[in-house]
Design a protein around this motif. Structure first.
Motif, short mmCIF file in Angstrom:
data_model
loop_
_atom_site.label_atom_id
_atom_site.label_comp_id
_atom_site.label_asym_id
_atom_site.label_seq_id
_atom_site.Cartn_x
_atom_site.Cartn_y
_atom_site.Cartn_z
N ALA B 13 1.21 -1.53 -0.10
CA ALA B 13 0.05 0.28 0.04
C ALA B 13 0.94 1.11 -0.01
O ALA B 13 0.42 2.51 -0.65
CB ALA B 13 -0.75 -0.28 1.05
N VAL B 15 4.29 1.93 -0.81
CA VAL B 15 4.88 1.40 -2.09
C VAL B 15 4.05 2.11 -3.23
O VAL B 15 4.38 2.46 -4.83
CB VAL B 15 5.97 0.39 -2.27
CG1 VAL B 15 7.04 0.43 -1.29
CG2 VAL B 15 5.21 -0.05 -2.47
N THR B 16 2.58 1.88 -3.65
CA THR B 16 1.88 1.88 -4.39
C THR B 16 1.40 3.42 -4.23
O THR B 16 1.47 4.66 -5.63
CB THR B 16 0.63 1.46 -4.01
OG1 THR B 16 0.79 -0.59 -5.23
CG2 THR B 16 -0.16 1.39 -5.30
N TYR B 17 1.02 3.67 -2.87
CA TYR B 17 0.11 5.71 -2.59
C TYR B 17 1.38 6.73 -3.00
O TYR B 17 0.92 7.65 -3.61
CB TYR B 17 -0.12 5.16 -1.63
CG TYR B 17 -0.61 7.20 -1.01
CD1 TYR B 17 -1.55 7.42 -1.81
CD2 TYR B 17 0.00 7.83 0.07
CE1 TYR B 17 -2.38 8.25 -1.61
CE2 TYR B 17 -0.30 8.53 0.11
CZ TYR B 17 -1.87 9.24 -0.55
OH TYR B 17 -1.56 10.89 -0.86
N PRO B 19 3.60 7.38 -5.09
CA PRO B 19 4.24 7.60 -6.80
C PRO B 19 3.43 8.60 -7.20
O PRO B 19 3.01 9.10 -7.63
CB PRO B 19 4.50 6.31 -7.05
CG PRO B 19 5.23 5.46 -6.62
CD PRO B 19 4.38 5.50 -4.78
N ARG B 20 2.48 7.66 -6.50
CA ARG B 20 0.97 8.12 -7.07
C ARG B 20 0.62 9.39 -6.38
O ARG B 20 0.37 10.33 -6.92
CB ARG B 20 -0.26 7.57 -6.43
CG ARG B 20 -0.73 6.61 -7.51
CD ARG B 20 -1.73 5.45 -6.95
NE ARG B 20 -1.99 4.21 -7.96
CZ ARG B 20 -2.84 3.55 -8.19
NH1 ARG B 20 -3.77 3.87 -7.05
NH2 ARG B 20 -3.00 2.32 -8.60
#
Lengths: 245, 101
Positions: B13, B15-17, B19-20
């Motif tokens: 969660a 490492v996904t959030y 960059p966004r």
């Protein structure tokens, strides 16, 4: 069914919900499949739904399941997720150009929902994109992803494989529906999409999906900008009309 | 619910959030140089090309299956179908064609 309590929600939010509906539909087969595979991988229902709830990234979640099944270490799974999803850095930077100026906290909120599909729907808007609109597209897509993960966990095995295969085309159909109208309007769009499609087909032979998409998109976008720089829009340019709050 | 799996999920969660979120919070749209702005505005249509190909062709062992879907979706779009019509129309067509593949 409106949930407009603050002014920034309201009609833009409803428009977002409407335009996000095709994503919500397209996510149904993907999320059901995810839930079902999560169950066969041995995750508990809570873990499966929690992954969709906290991560909200289709491709990376599927990859995590296959890595878990293969007994891969935690750090490797997290690192792979990072690599697969780093493309959203590029997409967020691009959407940020067209998104209306707003409180950083509100933008940090919808940033959570920038999947490929949410990006594709919001970033292909002609004019400045309203915060409420982005929230609308994000919320309906997210709700579908999370709820259908649970459904897939419970009953995914009942869906016949043949129907699953044609349903898997839904998200590609959505991408095509977003691309086609712009193709008719501008020659430049055709060059961008075709160049990037060819490059990605080549790169994906030897690169991870995430890197292949980043590379092909960046190269196509840069070369086209170099050959045919964007002109200032003749009328109704977004940069001069960007709203500030 | 195992702690091990929960840690993986939380890590994914984060490492996904990040960059966004970074561009929305730290990139001021009006100080981006025009050349970079031009490139970023090209990204959506370029990304669509990469998101459709080659993925759409590979959903079935026979590439003609995906190709039929692509042709159907473009045709319905060019005829003026909206997002939902294109999605449902091409799925229905593929379901009908399925026995041929």
């Amino acid at each position: 069914m409106k949930t407009a309590e603050t002014p920034f929600l309201g009609s833009n939010f409803s428009l977002g919900l409407r335009d996000g509906l095709p994503i919500a539909l397209g996510y149904i087969p993907a999320a059901i499949t995810f839930g079902f595979i999560a169950q066969t991988t041995g995750l508990t229902p809570v873990e499966s739904v929690m992954m969709s709830l906290l991560v909200f990234a289709g491709a990376a979640q599927f990859m995590a399941l296959s890595l878990l099944a293969a007994g891969t270490g935690s750090l490797e799974i997290i690192f792979t997720t990072f690599i697969v999803n780093i493309r959203h850095l590029l997409m967020s930077a691009s959407l940020n150009e067209n998104a209306m100026d707003d409180n950083p906290w509100k933008k940090a909120g919808y940033a959570f929902g920038i999947t490929d599909e949410v990006f594709a729907v919001t970033a292909t808007k002609e004019d400045s994109v309203h915060t409420g609109y982005i929230y609308g597209v994000f919320i309906i897509s997210y709700a579908s992803w999370v709820v259908q993960t649970g459904v897939g966990y419970a009953v995914g095995g009942l869906l016949p494989a043949t129907i699953q295969q044609s349903l898997m085309f839904a998200l590609y159909a959505l991408f095509i529906a977003l691309l086609a109208p712009a193709l008719k309007r501008q020659r430049k769009v055709l060059v961008l999409a075709a160049a990037s499609a060819v490059l990605n087909s080549l790169f994906s032979l030897f690169l991870d999906t995430g890197w292949a998409i980043i590379l092909s998109t960046t190269i196509a976008a840069t070369v086209v900008e170099w050959i045919a720089p964007a002109q200032k829009r003749p009328s109704g340019g977004t940069s001069t009309q960007r709203r500030s709050t | 619910m195992s702690l091990h799996i929960m840690l993986i999920i939380v890590g994914m969660a984060v490492v996904t959030y990040i960059p966004r979120m970074l561009p929305f919070v730290f990139l001021k749209a009006d100080i981006v140089p025009p050349r970079i702005e031009g490139i970023l505005k090209n990204v959506p249509h370029a990304a669509l090309g990469a998101l459709i190909f080659p993925g759409a062709l590979l959903i079935h062992d026979n590439v003609l299956f995906g190709l039929s879907g692509i042709v159907a979706a473009f045709t319905i779009s060019f005829l003026g179908g909206n997002l939902i019509t294109v999605v449902l129309g091409s799925i229905i067509l593929l379901t009908i064609l399925m026995p041929l593949f």
